[in-house]
Scaffold this active site. Sequence first.
Site, PDB file in Angstrom:
ATOM      1  N   ILE A  13      57.781  27.936  45.558  1.00  0.00           N
ATOM      2  CA  ILE A  13      58.939  28.108  46.432  1.00  0.00           C
ATOM      3  C   ILE A  13      59.314  26.794  47.110  1.00  0.00           C
ATOM      4  CG2 ILE A  13      57.656  28.802  48.503  1.00  0.00           C
ATOM      5  CD1 ILE A  13      60.994  30.270  47.234  1.00  0.00           C
ATOM      6  N   SER A  35      49.228  19.407  50.972  1.00  0.00           N
ATOM      7  CA  SER A  35      48.919  20.395  49.944  1.00  0.00           C
ATOM      8  C   SER A  35      47.596  20.037  49.297  1.00  0.00           C
ATOM      9  CB  SER A  35      50.026  20.430  48.888  1.00  0.00           C
ATOM     10  OG  SER A  35      49.744  21.393  47.881  1.00  0.00           O
ATOM     11  N   ARG A  36      46.892  21.041  48.811  1.00  0.00           N
ATOM     12  CA  ARG A  36      45.639  20.769  48.115  1.00  0.00           C
ATOM     13  C   ARG A  36      45.875  20.036  46.806  1.00  0.00           C
ATOM     14  NH1 ARG A  36      42.914  26.589  47.814  1.00  0.00           N
ATOM     15  NH2 ARG A  36      45.074  27.033  47.225  1.00  0.00           N
ATOM     16  N   LYS A  89      59.014  33.093  55.022  1.00  0.00           N
ATOM     17  CA  LYS A  89      58.809  34.539  55.141  1.00  0.00           C
ATOM     18  C   LYS A  89      57.678  34.989  54.218  1.00  0.00           C
ATOM     19  CE  LYS A  89      59.993  36.003  51.080  1.00  0.00           C
ATOM     20  NZ  LYS A  89      59.263  36.974  50.251  1.00  0.00           N
ATOM     21  N   ASP A 167      56.291  41.762  49.486  1.00  0.00           N
ATOM     22  CA  ASP A 167      56.668  40.357  49.632  1.00  0.00           C
ATOM     23  C   ASP A 167      58.130  40.142  49.245  1.00  0.00           C
ATOM     24  OD1 ASP A 167      55.755  37.336  49.855  1.00  0.00           O
ATOM     25  OD2 ASP A 167      56.812  37.514  47.952  1.00  0.00           O
TER      26      ASP A 167
END
Length: 303
Positions: A13, A35-36, A89, A167
Amino acid sequence: MGTPICLVGIGKIAVDEHVPSLNASADWDLAATVSRAGTVDGVPAFTDFDRFLDERPEVRVVSLCLPPVPRYDYAAKAIAAGRHVMLEKPPGATLAEVQALQAQAEAAGVVLFTTWHSRMAAGVAGAKAWLAGQQLDALHITWREDVRKWHPGQDWVFEPGGMGVMDPGINALSILTEILPAPVFLRSATLQFPANRQTPIAADLQFSGGVTADFDWRQTGPQTWGMKARTAVGEMELADGGATLLINGETQDVGPNREYPALYDRMAALVKSGQSDIDLAPMVHVADALTLGRREIVADFDF
């Protein structure tokens, strides 16, 4: 040069929606990512959020695109460090944790924005205006999509806190709670759980006021994101996730669809004004469905 912002959680996303929206905005400068594994070309990347907070104090705004369960800890750290926070969200894994973040943001004097991108779809404002002051006879939501397309291999969506079909369903509920002239509440629900999963893959919801909803994560081919309402003066339909509006069968001119760019426009205005925007109404309906819903076990689901 826009306001520096850090994007946390460089997954699908973020790459599909957040990064292009930020790159196209004069209000923002994507100054860092956390971020990983994911990165954005040309943008300084961190794998540790604490290190980012320590080393980049000039970046005062953080947009969190992580899955819901770990999001609270990141948001709380950002708020404690005096950063404004934008939440993808759903804004958290539970209502209580988002309410806790709200209190923390108020105490710290920073902005907190619980975003609902589907509310920014081009047809939503017109639907709300048409329904205003009317008595709703009935409204039905059909929200069906292919989880393999939109969450490929993302097992977290079927773990506790992932919400399953809720979701995407919460996108529909975010539109519903925006456009209705009067609030509704859940009366009953049937939730279908794959035998090997912890969250539902399909749901049928019945609300007060003649509102019903059908969510399913198993649809292949064309995806269906829409709702139809009937009143004494005619019918209203939102299609394409709210991007298309029809009144009595006639397509309305609603302009370009700018869901995520509009979210960042809104965040820029909130930071400028020093005001937060926190609405948990869509999440309340999800919590009620998971509390009230009758559980049905269906076939195993695997990616």
